[in-house]
Design an enzyme around this catalytic site. Sequence first.
Site, mmCIF file in Angstrom:
data_model
loop_
_atom_site.group_PDB
_atom_site.id
_atom_site.type_symbol
_atom_site.label_atom_id
_atom_site.label_comp_id
_atom_site.label_asym_id
_atom_site.label_seq_id
_atom_site.Cartn_x
_atom_site.Cartn_y
_atom_site.Cartn_z
ATOM 1 N N THR A 136 0.852 -1.172 0.000
ATOM 2 C CA THR A 136 0.000 0.000 0.000
ATOM 3 C C THR A 136 0.889 1.224 0.000
ATOM 4 O O THR A 136 1.950 1.209 0.636
ATOM 5 C CB THR A 136 -0.914 0.026 1.246
ATOM 6 O OG1 THR A 136 -1.405 1.354 1.478
ATOM 7 C CG2 THR A 136 -0.161 -0.400 2.497
ATOM 8 N N THR B 45 -0.350 4.423 0.928
ATOM 9 C CA THR B 45 -0.770 5.298 2.024
ATOM 10 C C THR B 45 -0.111 4.942 3.345
ATOM 11 O O THR B 45 0.319 5.828 4.096
ATOM 12 C CB THR B 45 -2.302 5.253 2.184
ATOM 13 O OG1 THR B 45 -2.910 5.767 0.988
ATOM 14 C CG2 THR B 45 -2.757 6.076 3.372
ATOM 15 N N CYS C 225 -1.376 4.738 -5.819
ATOM 16 C CA CYS C 225 -2.265 3.942 -4.973
ATOM 17 C C CYS C 225 -2.319 2.574 -5.617
ATOM 18 O O CYS C 225 -2.456 2.473 -6.849
ATOM 19 C CB CYS C 225 -3.652 4.567 -4.880
ATOM 20 S SG CYS C 225 -4.850 3.512 -4.039
#
Length: 241
Positions: A86, A88, A200
């Site tokens: 990921t 984030t 993302c």
Amino acid sequence: MPQQGVIGLIGGMSWESSAEYYRIINQAIRKRLGGSHSARCLMWSFDFGEIEALQHAGRWDDATRLMIEAAQRLERGGADFFLLCTNTMHRMADQVAAAVRIPLLHIADPTAERIRVAGIERVGLLGTAFTMEHDFYKGRLQRQFGLDVVVPEADDRALVHRVIYHELVQSRIEPSSRAAFAAVITRLVERGADAIILGCTEIMLLVRPEDSPVPLFDTTRLHAEAAVDRALAGNSEPAPK
């Protein structure tokens, strides 16, 4: 035949992109080693509903604790190095890496290295609002790799964030959203971006090369392929932090 290192994967954020990691890694191992070979890997997969709730509540300390626990599970399980699957959650990458002895392969680094090899300096960044607006990701690209990073304007950032959380992590691929992302990319190019980072891990499920007038750099694929490189090359060198 090279001895494979064991790849640790912290996934489930979302499982849709984690499945892509698993597919890409295993396909790359088979291509490199041939026959019926596949990757030696471990995955700890979160319930993303819990992680998403912490993200949007701003409870980053609690999320950091969970990421550290996951990394420690992989370390105890025998992983030689690990990935956060990921973009984030690289917000807490330094804290997670410091909590274990095995190295973290940072998602931004393989992408930035490939961009620099291509001779590109100004890039557009798509991702969650956290990735586009906070410094943990843009700052690494700027400070360590000298990239000039452009993010969408506020309305476009909100659109990208909404599509990620309300569609892509729920396995919804909408043609209207593909068109909207293409328009966002066009506006970034008009502001001088010579390439676009799909920052993302779910965006690669929606955006295709033909949706962009400039090269796309898919963090999911580049991160997964870099993991294969490390697994087959040995893991005596620590990953850059």
